[in-house]
Design a protein around this motif. Structure first.
Motif, short mmCIF file in Angstrom:
data_model
loop_
_atom_site.label_atom_id
_atom_site.label_comp_id
_atom_site.label_asym_id
_atom_site.label_seq_id
_atom_site.Cartn_x
_atom_site.Cartn_y
_atom_site.Cartn_z
N LEU A 152 48.73 44.98 46.16
CA LEU A 152 47.89 46.04 45.63
C LEU A 152 46.54 45.52 45.13
CD1 LEU A 152 50.50 48.17 43.61
CD2 LEU A 152 49.52 48.65 45.87
N VAL A 153 46.47 44.22 44.88
CA VAL A 153 45.27 43.57 44.36
C VAL A 153 45.00 42.33 45.21
CG1 VAL A 153 44.38 42.23 42.40
CG2 VAL A 153 45.50 44.44 42.00
N ASP A 154 43.71 42.02 45.44
CA ASP A 154 43.35 40.87 46.26
C ASP A 154 43.17 39.58 45.47
OD1 ASP A 154 43.08 42.12 48.94
OD2 ASP A 154 41.55 43.30 47.93
N ARG A 155 42.45 39.65 44.34
CA ARG A 155 42.17 38.45 43.57
C ARG A 155 42.33 38.73 42.09
NH1 ARG A 155 37.32 34.57 44.70
NH2 ARG A 155 38.82 33.31 43.56
N LEU A 156 42.76 37.71 41.35
CA LEU A 156 42.89 37.81 39.90
C LEU A 156 41.62 37.29 39.25
CD1 LEU A 156 46.58 36.63 39.43
CD2 LEU A 156 45.70 38.97 39.30
N GLY A 157 40.98 38.17 38.51
CA GLY A 157 39.74 37.80 37.84
C GLY A 157 39.01 39.04 37.38
N GLY A 158 37.92 38.83 36.66
CA GLY A 158 37.18 39.93 36.08
C GLY A 158 35.96 40.33 36.88
N LEU A 159 35.12 41.13 36.27
CA LEU A 159 33.90 41.60 36.91
C LEU A 159 32.99 40.43 37.28
CD1 LEU A 159 32.02 43.90 37.76
CD2 LEU A 159 31.25 44.07 35.38
N ASP A 160 32.98 39.40 36.46
CA ASP A 160 32.14 38.24 36.75
C ASP A 160 32.54 37.58 38.07
OD1 ASP A 160 34.50 37.68 35.18
OD2 ASP A 160 33.85 35.60 35.06
N MET A 161 33.85 37.51 38.34
CA MET A 161 34.31 36.93 39.61
C MET A 161 33.93 37.82 40.78
SD MET A 161 38.17 35.94 40.89
CE MET A 161 38.34 34.54 39.76
N ALA A 162 34.08 39.14 40.61
CA ALA A 162 33.71 40.06 41.68
C ALA A 162 32.22 39.95 42.00
CB ALA A 162 34.07 41.49 41.28
#
Length: 588
Positions: free
Chosen positions: A503-513
């Protein structure tokens, strides 16, 4: 004639009174805007050997909030710390030669788990620069303490307190109350785990809901306990023993002995620590720079670059119209406008929502699909504390989905609630109804129980909505409908598990995106951010909403801890027929 002159004079008096009141209101408005503008433009300088002070009090928000005139007029203005500004400030401070370290002044922050985790991760990255972090509190809430464990040293007042207790969730159930007043809530749903309807049907959590809550709370606590253990140099078993020990009741000497904190000291004594750490003269005061002031300096300097990434914030309940939250009648045109902006090179939707109207969610989903097809530009989703049910609906079509390990997501399910108040009317207050109709295909109403045909029709309506929801998710994630149904059923997942099940591609916050999108655009350190929607202060909207806002503020102030119950009851009265919404819970 006399009556004529009386009428004219009365009208003139009314006009002059209106002019006076609007003039007075205008003066107040100008004062509010001037004060706000002055506070935003306060000149701040950063001297060498400065300390970045992060005060953990008030409320963390995803972004800066617009002016609330009621708060400005009454002085009831809670301090708000925009997460995006805080993280940007911490990242810049790591490279700023004038900032020697960070001081965390912990005083009871109000924030979601994902917000706290994002802030803590930014502090961990700051330490990688070789700079130090110290934390102090008179009382550590669990949220404060979680963030503070990123520090090199944790200090506490000699008669202070630290509260570490694990996680729990509380849900209010209303069935007995509804029975007593003679209201039956008729539920039509799809999803074994779609527990948002349970408070109206039951007096306690169902077995399925208890099971899912135990799963996601356990996973989230394991993540938090693991980070605390890592920060304190202990194992997770030690952290769990703290959580079982009623730490709020322990002497601070015991807290230090168990390595929960490092030292006890009074607040003024931390000044000596900071002066020594910044290599100032013994009789100097530490050179503190507030993080919001520091962030304001950065925002005026940093907005440059060849590429532009739009960050569109979608925060709150999803509805079709209104003044608050995520409304499709405002967000859809915003998305389509962004599709036409040639200077936008990519879009990140920042979602923090437990869902709402299925109809509105579909409209927002379709607008985002239009953005993709019309522009061919990258489109990511960054999930905050919660992006579930309708929050996941509007997210599922993204090229990439990012979530924190403690984000609540999924809840792919749908329901309808049809209150039946005929017992209240008939038995309690003696009101009876009589209906004459030409046909029997009416939508269920409040005055009568659903007929078997109406219930069957409603179930078909809900089933169709669920099939569409599942189809959207399958298309967005590039998997089969059956594979989505296997993890749907209205089940809520933590971000870590959601990443494992696709359901999710990567674990991290807005900064990672942002970093990943910048890399995709070949603009690693050469991009600027434009935030939407616009937060310009529209005083006329504030004036129009002042009466309702004042009433709600008074009611919620009087209700205190029961205010969430009032808000939920008020919202239930305006729900559209089909809801993609996760349950209302409070995680402690």
């Amino acid at each position: 004639m006399k009556q004529f002159f009386v009428s004219v004079l009365g009208a003139l008096a009314g006009i002059w009174i209106s002019v006076f009141l609007f003039g007075l209101l205008g003066i107040i408005m100008i004062g509010v805007m001037a004060a706000t503008s002055a506070s935003d433009n306060t000149m701040v300088t950063v001297d060498s050997n400065s300390v970045l002070r992060i005060t953990l009090s008030g409320e963390i928000t995803d972004r800066k909030q617009p002016v609330n005139i009621m708060n400005e007029l009454t002085g009831d203005k809670p301090k708000q710390y925009p997460l995006n500004m805080m993280i940007a400030a911490i990242e810049h401070a790591a490279e700023d030669d004038d900032i020697d370290g960070i001081f965390l002044d912990c005083a009871g922050i109000s924030a979601g788990m994902a917000q706290l985790q994002a802030l803590r991760q930014a502090l961990v990255r700051f330490k990688e620069s070789g700079k130090w972090i110290y934390a102090y509190a008179d009382t550590y809430s669990q949220g404060d303490y979680f963030v503070a464990t990123a520090a090199d040293s944790i200090f506490i007042n000699p008669i202070g307190m630290a509260d570490i207790h694990g996680l729990s969730s509380t849900t209010l159930y209303f069935k007995d109350m509804l029975d007593k007043i003679g209201v039956d809530v008729q539920v039509v749903k799809v999803g074994t785990y779609k527990s948002a309807v349970e408070p109206f049907m039951l007096n306690q959590s169902s077995e399925a809901n208890t099971r899912q809550q135990q799963a996601y709370l356990g996973n989230i606590w394991n993540e938090i306990a693991g980070k605390i253990a890592e920060g304190r140099g202990v194992d997770t078993a030690a952290v769990n023993s703290w959580a079982d020990s009623f730490t709020f009741s322990l002497e601070t000497s015991e807290l230090a002995a168990r390595h929960i904190v490092d030292r006890t000291m009074y607040r003024h004594e931390t000044n000596r620590i900071l002066v020594d750490a910044t290599r100032l003269e013994e009789d100097d005061d530490p050179r503190m720079v507030d993080i919001l002031d520091y962030a304001t300096i950065l925002s005026s300097k940093k907005n440059h670059g060849d590429k532009t990434i739009a960050v569109l914030y979608a925060v709150g309940d999803i509805t079709e119209s209104g003044n608050d939250g995520i409304t499709s009648d405002r967000l859809v045109p915003q998305i389509l406008d962004l599709a036409e902006e040639s200077d936008i090179d990519g879009l990140i939707l920042r979602v923090n929502s437990g869902g709402g109207s299925a109809y509105a969610s579909e409209q927002i989903w379709e607008a985002l699909e239009q953005f993709k097809s019309l522009t061919g530009k990258p489109y990511y989703v960054s999930m905050g504390d919660v992006a579930a049910s309708g929050g996941y609906y509007i997210s599922c079509g993204a090229d990439r989905i990012y979530a924190e390990p403690v984000t609540l997501t999924g809840s792919i399910g749908i329901f309808g609630l049809i209150p039946d108040a005929h017992r209240l009317l008939n038995d309690k207050i003696g009101v009876h109804t009589s209906t004459v109709a030409t046909n029997r295909g009416q939508f269920p109403g409040l005055l009568n129980a659903m007929t078997p045909d109406q219930r069957n029709a409603m179930q078909s309506y809900v089933d169709r909505g669920y099939e569409l929801f599942v189809k959207r998710c399958a298309e967005g994630r590039g998997v089969s409908v059956d594979s989505i149904k296997a993890i749907a059923e209205g089940r809520v997942w933590d971000g870590l598990t959601a990443s494992r099940i696709g359901l999710v591609d990567r674990l991290g916050g807005l900064d990672m995106a942002l970093a990943d999108m910048a890399a995709e655009l070949d603009a690693a350190d050469n991009y600027k951010i434009k935030e939407y929607p616009d937060l310009k202060f529209k005083w006329w909207e504030e004036v129009l909403n002042m009466s309702s806002n004042m009433k709600a503020s008074v009611v919620e102030t009087e209700l205190g801890q029961y205010a969430p119950l009032y808000r939920m009851a008020r919202e239930c009265g305006h729900l559209s027929a089909l809801q993609c919404r996760m349950e209302y819970i409070t995680i402690h």
